[in-house]
Design a protein around this motif. Structure first.
Motif, PDB file in Angstrom:
ATOM      1  N   SER A   8       0.673  -1.186  -0.074  1.00  0.00           N
ATOM      2  CA  SER A   8      -0.115   0.260  -0.182  1.00  0.00           C
ATOM      3  C   SER A   8       0.957   1.158   0.086  1.00  0.00           C
ATOM      4  CB  SER A   8      -0.873   0.061   1.226  1.00  0.00           C
ATOM      5  OG  SER A   8      -0.093   0.259   2.656  1.00  0.00           O
ATOM      6  N   TYR A   9       0.333   2.513  -0.325  1.00  0.00           N
ATOM      7  CA  TYR A   9       0.907   3.721  -0.097  1.00  0.00           C
ATOM      8  C   TYR A   9       1.500   3.985   1.261  1.00  0.00           C
ATOM      9  CZ  TYR A   9       2.075   8.746   0.035  1.00  0.00           C
ATOM     10  OH  TYR A   9       2.405  10.016  -0.077  1.00  0.00           O
ATOM     11  N   GLU A  10       0.872   3.684   2.288  1.00  0.00           N
ATOM     12  CA  GLU A  10       1.355   3.630   3.608  1.00  0.00           C
ATOM     13  C   GLU A  10       2.470   2.762   3.998  1.00  0.00           C
ATOM     14  OE1 GLU A  10      -2.601   5.353   3.231  1.00  0.00           O
ATOM     15  OE2 GLU A  10      -1.894   3.265   2.875  1.00  0.00           O
ATOM     16  N   ASP A  11       2.451   1.589   3.322  1.00  0.00           N
ATOM     17  CA  ASP A  11       3.349   0.708   3.572  1.00  0.00           C
ATOM     18  C   ASP A  11       4.674   1.033   2.730  1.00  0.00           C
ATOM     19  OD1 ASP A  11       4.656  -1.867   4.354  1.00  0.00           O
ATOM     20  OD2 ASP A  11       4.335  -2.415   2.432  1.00  0.00           O
ATOM     21  N   MET A  12       4.526   1.612   1.727  1.00  0.00           N
ATOM     22  CA  MET A  12       5.800   2.126   0.991  1.00  0.00           C
ATOM     23  C   MET A  12       6.365   3.289   1.944  1.00  0.00           C
ATOM     24  SD  MET A  12       5.737   4.306  -2.650  1.00  0.00           S
ATOM     25  CE  MET A  12       5.058   5.741  -1.675  1.00  0.00           C
ATOM     26  N   ALA A  16      10.271   3.481   3.488  1.00  0.00           N
ATOM     27  CA  ALA A  16      11.067   4.508   2.951  1.00  0.00           C
ATOM     28  C   ALA A  16      11.571   5.048   4.518  1.00  0.00           C
ATOM     29  CB  ALA A  16      10.637   5.394   2.178  1.00  0.00           C
ATOM     30  N   ALA A  17      10.698   5.537   5.203  1.00  0.00           N
ATOM     31  CA  ALA A  17      10.888   6.142   6.557  1.00  0.00           C
ATOM     32  C   ALA A  17      11.869   5.333   7.371  1.00  0.00           C
ATOM     33  CB  ALA A  17       9.373   6.350   7.299  1.00  0.00           C
ATOM     34  N   THR A  18      11.785   4.091   7.237  1.00  0.00           N
ATOM     35  CA  THR A  18      12.631   3.367   8.255  1.00  0.00           C
ATOM     36  C   THR A  18      14.180   3.544   7.667  1.00  0.00           C
ATOM     37  OG1 THR A  18      10.921   1.597   8.632  1.00  0.00           O
ATOM     38  CG2 THR A  18      13.203   0.774   8.768  1.00  0.00           C
ATOM     39  N   ILE A  19      14.410   3.606   6.438  1.00  0.00           N
ATOM     40  CA  ILE A  19      15.618   3.759   5.756  1.00  0.00           C
ATOM     41  C   ILE A  19      16.215   5.107   6.317  1.00  0.00           C
ATOM     42  CG2 ILE A  19      16.892   3.984   3.663  1.00  0.00           C
ATOM     43  CD1 ILE A  19      14.879   2.033   2.432  1.00  0.00           C
ATOM     44  N   ALA A  35      12.711  15.282  -2.014  1.00  0.00           N
ATOM     45  CA  ALA A  35      11.715  15.479  -3.257  1.00  0.00           C
ATOM     46  C   ALA A  35      10.487  15.943  -2.806  1.00  0.00           C
ATOM     47  CB  ALA A  35      11.880  14.277  -3.999  1.00  0.00           C
ATOM     48  N   THR A  36       9.882  16.833  -3.669  1.00  0.00           N
ATOM     49  CA  THR A  36       8.325  17.172  -3.447  1.00  0.00           C
ATOM     50  C   THR A  36       7.336  16.398  -4.416  1.00  0.00           C
ATOM     51  OG1 THR A  36       8.638  18.881  -5.121  1.00  0.00           O
ATOM     52  CG2 THR A  36       9.404  19.579  -2.906  1.00  0.00           C
ATOM     53  N   GLY A  37       6.272  16.866  -4.314  1.00  0.00           N
ATOM     54  CA  GLY A  37       5.162  16.166  -4.936  1.00  0.00           C
ATOM     55  C   GLY A  37       4.370  15.195  -4.124  1.00  0.00           C
ATOM     56  N   SER A  38       3.228  14.691  -4.399  1.00  0.00           N
ATOM     57  CA  SER A  38       2.352  13.835  -3.669  1.00  0.00           C
ATOM     58  C   SER A  38       2.998  12.529  -3.144  1.00  0.00           C
ATOM     59  CB  SER A  38       1.171  13.752  -4.443  1.00  0.00           C
ATOM     60  OG  SER A  38       1.258  12.942  -5.435  1.00  0.00           O
ATOM     61  N   THR A  39       3.952  12.059  -3.938  1.00  0.00           N
ATOM     62  CA  THR A  39       4.503  10.702  -3.752  1.00  0.00           C
ATOM     63  C   THR A  39       5.395  10.684  -2.150  1.00  0.00           C
ATOM     64  OG1 THR A  39       4.671  10.164  -5.957  1.00  0.00           O
ATOM     65  CG2 THR A  39       5.797   8.732  -4.396  1.00  0.00           C
ATOM     66  N   PRO A  40       6.300  11.532  -1.742  1.00  0.00           N
ATOM     67  CA  PRO A  40       6.911  11.544  -0.790  1.00  0.00           C
ATOM     68  C   PRO A  40       6.026  12.105   0.565  1.00  0.00           C
ATOM     69  CG  PRO A  40       7.651  13.386  -1.954  1.00  0.00           C
ATOM     70  CD  PRO A  40       6.556  12.861  -2.743  1.00  0.00           C
ATOM     71  N   GLU A  41       4.699  12.592   0.373  1.00  0.00           N
ATOM     72  CA  GLU A  41       4.204  13.128   1.633  1.00  0.00           C
ATOM     73  C   GLU A  41       4.053  12.166   2.673  1.00  0.00           C
ATOM     74  OE1 GLU A  41       0.481  14.946   0.413  1.00  0.00           O
ATOM     75  OE2 GLU A  41       1.100  16.540  -0.841  1.00  0.00           O
ATOM     76  N   GLY A  42       3.872  10.873   2.455  1.00  0.00           N
ATOM     77  CA  GLY A  42       3.526  10.045   3.319  1.00  0.00           C
ATOM     78  C   GLY A  42       4.774   9.663   4.329  1.00  0.00           C
ATOM     79  N   LEU A  43       5.999   9.667   3.536  1.00  0.00           N
ATOM     80  CA  LEU A  43       7.222   9.545   4.172  1.00  0.00           C
ATOM     81  C   LEU A  43       7.419  10.705   5.074  1.00  0.00           C
ATOM     82  CD1 LEU A  43      10.334   8.579   4.701  1.00  0.00           C
ATOM     83  CD2 LEU A  43      10.586   9.951   2.404  1.00  0.00           C
ATOM     84  N   TYR A  44       7.247  11.852   4.553  1.00  0.00           N
ATOM     85  CA  TYR A  44       7.373  13.075   5.513  1.00  0.00           C
ATOM     86  C   TYR A  44       6.373  12.905   6.909  1.00  0.00           C
ATOM     87  CZ  TYR A  44      10.024  14.826   1.445  1.00  0.00           C
ATOM     88  OH  TYR A  44      11.047  14.992   0.595  1.00  0.00           O
ATOM     89  N   LYS A  45       5.441  12.554   6.546  1.00  0.00           N
ATOM     90  CA  LYS A  45       4.440  12.390   7.737  1.00  0.00           C
ATOM     91  C   LYS A  45       5.120  11.649   8.672  1.00  0.00           C
ATOM     92  CE  LYS A  45       0.077  13.532   5.442  1.00  0.00           C
ATOM     93  NZ  LYS A  45      -1.205  12.998   4.974  1.00  0.00           N
ATOM     94  N   GLU A  46       5.674  10.418   8.249  1.00  0.00           N
ATOM     95  CA  GLU A  46       6.105   9.233   9.015  1.00  0.00           C
ATOM     96  C   GLU A  46       7.523   9.870   9.975  1.00  0.00           C
ATOM     97  OE1 GLU A  46       5.154   6.336   9.861  1.00  0.00           O
ATOM     98  OE2 GLU A  46       3.482   6.568   8.731  1.00  0.00           O
ATOM     99  N   ALA A  53       7.680  11.709  18.548  1.00  0.00           N
ATOM    100  CA  ALA A  53       7.567  10.807  19.346  1.00  0.00           C
ATOM    101  C   ALA A  53       8.901  10.798  20.100  1.00  0.00           C
ATOM    102  CB  ALA A  53       7.318   9.474  18.831  1.00  0.00           C
ATOM    103  N   GLY A  54       9.972  11.595  19.843  1.00  0.00           N
ATOM    104  CA  GLY A  54      11.077  11.478  20.405  1.00  0.00           C
ATOM    105  C   GLY A  54      12.150  10.379  19.968  1.00  0.00           C
ATOM    106  N   GLU A  55      11.750   9.909  18.667  1.00  0.00           N
ATOM    107  CA  GLU A  55      12.542   8.754  18.158  1.00  0.00           C
ATOM    108  C   GLU A  55      13.956   9.332  17.634  1.00  0.00           C
ATOM    109  OE1 GLU A  55      10.567   6.222  15.585  1.00  0.00           O
ATOM    110  OE2 GLU A  55       8.624   6.244  16.938  1.00  0.00           O
ATOM    111  N   LEU A  56      14.093  10.504  17.230  1.00  0.00           N
ATOM    112  CA  LEU A  56      15.428  10.857  16.396  1.00  0.00           C
ATOM    113  C   LEU A  56      15.223  12.516  16.245  1.00  0.00           C
ATOM    114  CD1 LEU A  56      14.439  10.630  12.589  1.00  0.00           C
ATOM    115  CD2 LEU A  56      12.814  10.358  14.186  1.00  0.00           C
TER     116      LEU A  56
END
Length: 237
Positions: A8-12, A16-19, A35-46, A53-56
């Motif tokens: 899914s998009y969320e999984d993608m 990426a966020a884990t990396i 990068a910009t655009g709709s594709t990386p928005e989910g990564l940025y949210k993660e 959450a204080g993880e990093l």
């Protein structure tokens, strides 16, 4: 080239966020290509969630964006400066002096391009370069026919690219015709590349990239010449 098919998009976005998180935890002074655009928005949210959450922490990290339109100011809501602030930088602790986005509203745009590559070199290069892909295979704003050896440069945007980006403007007439972008060589200089591909509209581009053909007619194919590329793909958005 490593291929990961996300469910899914969320999984993608989470993969990426884990990396990105692992890189930052390993090297606090990491340099990221964004990068910009709709594709990386989910990564940025993660990434924002992980920071909150204080993880990093991004306090010692740096970032360089791929591109920017020519002729609009950073305050313009359609600019990539604005996009990055809204989706990432306003919500994490990366220092403003460590955030680099190409300058698109300067009189000496050629110097801005040269200075951008010099700034990347000064910090030791990019550790992870994030990319999306256009339906015509463009990466950054490097359109079909772009020589692979080009560094940051000024480009004329194709009609298909302008139409794809029209959603961020009031009309097609408001979409700039030129942009400043990291060149393919600048992208290839990154130590690691993460390419996100999402949605049915990118299916053909994904399949063409997977074919292994290397040609300037399909700019993303240059990535086959890179030693460390991970492609994360999902057919849904």
């Amino acid at each position: 080239m490593k291929w990961i098919e996300a469910v899914s998009y969320e999984d993608m976005s989470q993969i990426a966020a884990t990396i990105f998180k692992e890189q930052l935890k390993k090297v606090k002074t990491s340099v990221f290509g964004m990068a910009t655009g709709s594709t990386p928005e989910g990564l940025y949210k993660e990434l924002v969630k992980a920071y909150q959450a204080g993880e990093l922490s991004f306090a010692e990290a740096k970032s360089f964006n791929l591109d920017e339109y020519i002729g609009i100011t950073p305050e313009n809501k359609a600019s990539y400066h604005y996009f990055m602030d809204e989706n990432l930088f306003n919500h994490i602790d990366m220092k403003r002096e460590n955030i680099y986005v190409p300058t698109g509203d300067t009189e000496d745009i050629e110097k801005a391009a040269t200075d951008y590559d010099a700034a990347i070199a000064t910090v030791g290069g990019i550790d992870i370069q994030l990319l999306g892909i256009g339906v015509n295979g463009h990466i950054g704003f490097n359109e079909p026919g772009t020589p692979f050896e080009l560094e940051t440069n000024i480009v004329e945007l194709t009609q298909s690219t302008r139409e794809a980006n029209q959603i961020y403007f009031d009309s097609i007439n408001d979409v700039p015709t030129k942009a400043i972008t990291m060149g393919i060589q600048t992208i290839m200089n990154a130590k690691k590349v993460i390419l996100l591909i999402s949605g049915t509209s990118k299916q053909d581009a994904y399949e063409r990239l997977r074919s292994g053909e290397i040609t300037t007619d399909f700019p993303a194919s240059a990535l086959h010449n890179h030693k460390d590329v991970t492609v994360i793909y999902t057919g849904v958005k």
